[in-house]
Design a protein around this motif. Structure first.
Motif, PDB file in Angstrom:
ATOM      1  N   LEU A  27      -7.192   5.177   7.922  1.00 55.71           N
ATOM      2  CA  LEU A  27      -6.313   4.302   7.130  1.00 55.71           C
ATOM      3  C   LEU A  27      -6.586   2.840   7.453  1.00 55.71           C
ATOM      4  CD1 LEU A  27      -2.855   6.135   7.177  1.00 55.71           C
ATOM      5  CD2 LEU A  27      -4.171   5.530   5.141  1.00 55.71           C
ATOM      6  N   VAL A  79       0.988   5.322   0.652  1.00 53.74           N
ATOM      7  CA  VAL A  79       0.241   6.437   1.232  1.00 53.74           C
ATOM      8  C   VAL A  79       1.151   7.655   1.321  1.00 53.74           C
ATOM      9  CG1 VAL A  79      -1.006   7.251   3.291  1.00 53.74           C
ATOM     10  CG2 VAL A  79      -1.179   4.841   2.601  1.00 53.74           C
ATOM     11  N   GLY A  88      -3.120   5.896  -0.848  1.00 57.35           N
ATOM     12  CA  GLY A  88      -3.713   6.870   0.067  1.00 57.35           C
ATOM     13  C   GLY A  88      -3.173   8.261  -0.226  1.00 57.35           C
ATOM     14  N   CYS A 125      -8.434   3.676  -3.798  1.00 57.44           N
ATOM     15  CA  CYS A 125      -7.780   4.904  -3.328  1.00 57.44           C
ATOM     16  C   CYS A 125      -8.567   5.522  -2.179  1.00 57.44           C
ATOM     17  CB  CYS A 125      -7.711   5.936  -4.457  1.00 57.44           C
ATOM     18  SG  CYS A 125      -6.553   5.514  -5.764  1.00 57.44           S
ATOM     19  N   LEU A 126      -7.839   5.970  -1.167  1.00 58.12           N
ATOM     20  CA  LEU A 126      -8.428   6.718  -0.059  1.00 58.12           C
ATOM     21  C   LEU A 126      -7.928   8.153  -0.144  1.00 58.12           C
ATOM     22  CD1 LEU A 126      -9.940   6.896   2.711  1.00 58.12           C
ATOM     23  CD2 LEU A 126      -7.756   6.280   3.782  1.00 58.12           C
ATOM     24  N   SER A 157     -12.722   4.830  -5.282  1.00 60.91           N
ATOM     25  CA  SER A 157     -12.148   5.745  -4.294  1.00 60.91           C
ATOM     26  C   SER A 157     -13.110   6.033  -3.159  1.00 60.91           C
ATOM     27  CB  SER A 157     -11.744   7.064  -4.960  1.00 60.91           C
ATOM     28  OG  SER A 157     -12.889   7.775  -5.362  1.00 60.91           O
ATOM     29  N   HIS A 181       0.876  -1.175   0.000  1.00 65.88           N
ATOM     30  CA  HIS A 181       0.000   0.000   0.000  1.00 65.88           C
ATOM     31  C   HIS A 181       0.916   1.228   0.000  1.00 65.88           C
ATOM     32  CE1 HIS A 181      -3.386  -2.627   1.065  1.00 65.88           C
ATOM     33  NE2 HIS A 181      -2.569  -3.175   1.947  1.00 65.88           N
TER      34      HIS A 181
END
Length: 256
Positions: A251, A87, A111, A201-202, A227, A85
């Motif tokens: 998260l 971020v 992220g 996606c965050l 997202s 991941h």
């Protein structure tokens, strides 16, 4: 312009699926220090200093976003992590999706915290004014204006130590490096290619973050088919320092 990756200074802790955390302009890997204790219980956390920041070396101060993406790939290779991941905060929130665009087979999710795309002409004028101020009146003086964009007034009055630590970090960063990364942040426009990111996606931003506003983030979220958008009430840009628990919790719920 050199396109050679640099070996960045990094730390690795925890166990489980890997998360690479990328900090923003004039910061360092310790930007994540308040968040990692929660994350490392379930994940392997890799934090690192961008080139020219913290303990990472610098060979050429005229690097670009591609150089920063190459550095991140060099770090992934060094840590022998197949997929992770990714971020990022602020400029880091541009590096992470740019990495996902170039190396999609290495990415589980992305992220983007306190970052921006889809800037208007007026937005662009404002950010280039900051860069002009950095060059003409200097970093220290410009920081006085940036402080109130990064933190809420209440946080500034209650946490002077945390605020001055963040500002000193900027002052201690090489001036040319700081201006160069600020330029990368100003010049990068992701809106035309965010739709290429097919991983989950965050997006997280502060309700009162002027430069990376909820409106910008809604625009970004609309471009990405998979997202989730989270707006943190009341806060501005420095979410990792002002609301670390909320960031960690968001998260974790996204990654789980």
């Amino acid at each position: 312009m050199s396109e050679t990756a640099i070996d960045c200074s990094y730390s690795i802790e925890g166990s489980g699926p890997a998360i690479f955390l990328t900090h923003g302009v004039g910061a360092a890997e310790d930007a994540w220090r308040i968040i990692t204790p929660k994350l490392k219980k379930k994940f392997t956390i890799i934090t690192y200093d961008l080139r020219g920041h913290g303990k990472s070396p610098i060979t050429n101060k005229e690097f670009n976003l591609d150089s920063l993406v190459l550095d991140l790939e060099r770090l992934r290779e060094k840590t022998n992590i197949e997929k992770a991941h990714f971020v990022g905060h602020s400029l880091g929130g541009m590096i992470s999706p740019a990495y996902a665009r170039k190396y999609p087979h290495r990415v589980l999710s992305v992220g983007m915290i306190s970052t921006v795309a889809g800037r208007s002409e007026d937005d662009r004028k404002k950010i280039w004014k900051v860069i002009n101020d950095l060059k003409t009146i200097g970093i220290k003086k410009t920081l006085e204006n940036l402080t109130s964009r990064w933190f809420t007034d209440e946080f500034i009055s209650k946490n002077p130590d945390l605020v001055s630590r963040r500002l000193n970090q900027v002052i201690e960063t090489d001036k040319d490096v700081f201006i160069n990364v600020f330029k990368i942040y100003a010049e990068t426009e992701m809106i035309n290619w965010l739709n290429e990111i097919k991983k989950p996606c965050l997006l997280i931003t502060g309700e009162n973050d002027g430069g990376c506003s909820p409106a910008h983030n809604k625009k970004m979220s609309n471009e990405i088919e998979n997202s989730k958008l989270v707006i943190i009430p009341k806060v501005k840009h420095s979410l990792l320092i002002e609301t670390p628990d909320l960031i960690a919790d968001n998260l974790l719920s996204f990654l789980n």
